[in-house]
Structure formats: structure tokens, C-alpha cells
Design a protein around this motif. Structure first.
Motif, PDB file in Angstrom:
ATOM      1  N   ASP A 168       6.647  11.562   7.306  1.00  0.00           N
ATOM      2  CA  ASP A 168       6.555  10.496   8.294  1.00  0.00           C
ATOM      3  C   ASP A 168       7.304  10.885   9.563  1.00  0.00           C
ATOM      4  O   ASP A 168       8.129  11.807   9.556  1.00  0.00           O
ATOM      5  N   VAL A 183       4.645   5.503   9.418  1.00  0.00           N
ATOM      6  CA  VAL A 183       4.852   5.524   7.972  1.00  0.00           C
ATOM      7  C   VAL A 183       3.482   5.656   7.322  1.00  0.00           C
ATOM      8  O   VAL A 183       2.693   4.710   7.327  1.00  0.00           O
ATOM      9  N   GLU A 302       4.990   0.167   5.566  1.00  0.00           N
ATOM     10  CA  GLU A 302       6.043  -0.110   6.541  1.00  0.00           C
ATOM     11  C   GLU A 302       7.003  -1.183   6.039  1.00  0.00           C
ATOM     12  O   GLU A 302       8.208  -1.118   6.275  1.00  0.00           O
TER      13      GLU A 302
END
Length: 309
Positions: A168, A183, A302
Motif C-alpha cells: 500500500d 489501501v 480502509e
């Protein structure tokens, strides 16, 4: 009347912030106001007895990014990864780049500053000088997240069939403040043919994978060379894995190619890749519809992985 206009603008701004917050961070160059970038301290494991980490070769292509290059090199060197081969290939910069390179020269396996045929050519030139088992390139305005090299190396060591990994990303602004995060939920080889959501500065691959695709970045690309490279890897059916950790910082500023060339060179190269891979030039709506399940999964992730890890 002035108060009404101000109230209207304030309402519009709130709605804009709300709509942006509902979208996942991936695909966006920032989703919230700048905030200080912090990172939890990690204990070094590099000196653990009996652990022989593989050599990692990192090439940093550079051209007139003297304001950021020092931060890039420091982020790599401060990893304290003993088996590191760091190479800088500069295209003959006219700013403070040479002073920065000489400041970090003792940490470099090799460097050069001379005119070249562009970013892809610089990357190839650097890798021709490399010998690491694991390879990566980091652009001279991006950074490697603390602890990333060790996490990557340990994953390759524990998963010998893996040929490429990525993680990420945290998006930062010119001053180094955090403004967004990507993410990602999982790796999708099918979606990769439609759109590239893989953060380039978090990508690491094995030398055997590099040799398998010809040992070169395609120099015909000046914008989407990373997407082309990923597709060539993916089309060899090698094992590519997403690691659910932050591995890199992507810097947004006015002179970067992502911001300045997306609508010109970028659009042409992206279209050419889609025609090659899909046989069609899909509309943006079709690309979006194809991406919806992935975007929903990214937003879900997320909520559960928003803390720095």
C-alpha cells in the motif's frame, strides 16, 4: 447577500469533502487536508544472528529533482538494510542534484550523471549495473517506508515461489505531509489489464522474473512503463502478491509526470496498452464499472487498516 454566498460555498465544500471521503483513496492524489506524517518505531532485526538477507538492488532514476532526491535516498539508506545495492542514474540535472548525490556518494554502489533517452533508459542503465536477487526502482521524488526492505526480503525468503510483491502507499505533498492513502484489497491479474492501481514505488521483483521478461523496461514508454512492465510480468503467469502493509510514500507536486502528463502522453500510452491487452479502447465508464468490486473492497479495507502498520 454576501453571507448567503459564503453559506452556499461552505455547504458546497462540505458536500465535496463528504463525497471524497466516500470514495476509496486508490486512484486519487490525495483525499484529505495535509497532516503530519508519523511512523511507529520498529526494533531493528537486521543484525539477527544467522540471518542472511538477500541483496536488494534499488535504482533511483533522477532528473532535476534536487529538492526531493535527498529525502528519497535517506529513506532508503535509513532502512539499515545491510545487503543493499543502491544506484542513482541522473539524466544530467542542472539543479542541486549533483550536490545531493555527492552528499550520499559513500552509500551508493554506482552513480552517473549524463544525458540519456529518458526515465526508462535511465532505469535500464542502472539495472545493467545491478546484481541483487531482489530488484526495484524508486523515483527521485518518492520514498521507501520505514522497515519496507526487511518486510519485503522476509516475504521473499518465506515464499520462494513468489516472483513479485507490492504494498500500500501513503500519498504526501511537496512538504512531506500526508494527504491520502491507497489501501488495496487484493491482487487482481484480470483488473490489471483494465487499470493500474499498483503503487510503483512499492513494487519489488526477483531477478529471475526480470530475466523472464527480457531484463528491460520498454523504452518506448515514457509515462506508463511501470504498467507495461507489470503486465509483462503478469502475462508470464508468475506469482505476484499484494502485501497489506504500507511500503512507500508517493509525492504529489506540480512537476511530476502523473500530474503534468496524464492528459497528454499518459492518455495515449494508457490507450495503447488497453488496445494491446483487451483488443478495444474501453470508455472511462466501462473501466469504472469493471473496477467497482475492487473499489468497494478497497474502501472496506480502509476502515479496518487505516492505522499505520
Amino acid at each position: 447577500m454576501a453571507k448567503a454566498n459564503n453559506d452556499s460555498r461552505s455547504t458546497d465544500e462540505r458536500w465535496t469533502r463528504l463525497l471524497r471521503s466516500l470514495r476509496p483513496g486508490i486512484g486519487q492524489l490525495g483525499t484529505y487536508p495535509p497532516r503530519a506524517l508519523s511512523w511507529p518505531p520498529r526494533k531493528s532485526k537486521n543484525s539477527a544472528a544467522g540471518v542472511l538477507y538477500p541483496k536488494i538492488s534499488i535504482v533511483v532514476p533522477s532528473y532535476n529533482q534536487g529538492d526531493y532526491l535527498g529525502h528519497t535516498l535517506k529513506s532508503i539508506i535509513s532502512q539499515d538494510y545491510a545487503n543493499l545495492e543502491l544506484i542513482v542514474v541522473d539524466g544530467g540535472s542542472t539543479d542541486a542534484t549533483l550536490q545531493v548525490i555527492k552528499q550520499y556518494e559513500s552509500y551508493l554502489a554506482w552513480w552517473v550523471s549524463e544525458r540519456d533517452a529518458g526515465q526508462a533508459a535511465a532505469i535500464n542503465k542502472g539495472f545493467q549495473r545491478s546484481s541483487g536477487e531482489i530488484m526495484a526502482w524508486v523515483n527521485s521524488d518518492d520514498m521507501v517506508a520505514p522497515g519496507a526492505l526487511r518486510r519485503v526480503a522476509e516475504h521473499f525468503m518465506a515464499n520462494p515461489r513468489t516472483q513479485a510483491v507490492y504494498g500500500d502507499r501513503i500519498v504526501i505533498d511537496e512538504a512531506g505531509y500526508e494527504i491520502g492513502r491507497w489501501v488495496l484489497p487484493y491482487h487482481s491479474a484480470k483488473l490489471l489489464k483494465w487499470v493500474d492501481f499498483i503503487p510503483q514505488e512499492t513494487l519489488y521483483w526477483s531477478r529471475s522474473a526480470w530475466d523472464l521478461v527480457g531484463g528491460r523496461i520498454d523504452e518506448r514508454f515514457s509515462f506508463a512503463m511501470d504498467w507495461d512492465f507489470l503486465l509483462r510480468l503478469s502475462n508470464k503467469d508468475i506469482v505476484i502478491q499484494h502485501l497489506p502493509i504500507f511500503l512507500g510514500f508517493f509525492r504529489v507536486h506540480g512537476f511530476q509526470k502523473t500530474s503534468s502528463q496524464m492528459s497528454s502522453v499518459g492518455a495515449k500510452e494508457i490507450s495503447a496498452i488497453r488496445v494491446r491487452e483487451l483488443g478495444i479502447t474501453p470508455s472511462q465508464w466501462k473501466v469504472l464499472l469493471r473496477s467497482v468490486p475492487f473499489l468497494f473492497a478497497a474502501k472496506w479495507c480502509e476502515f479496518f487498516r487505516f492505522k499505520l502498520n
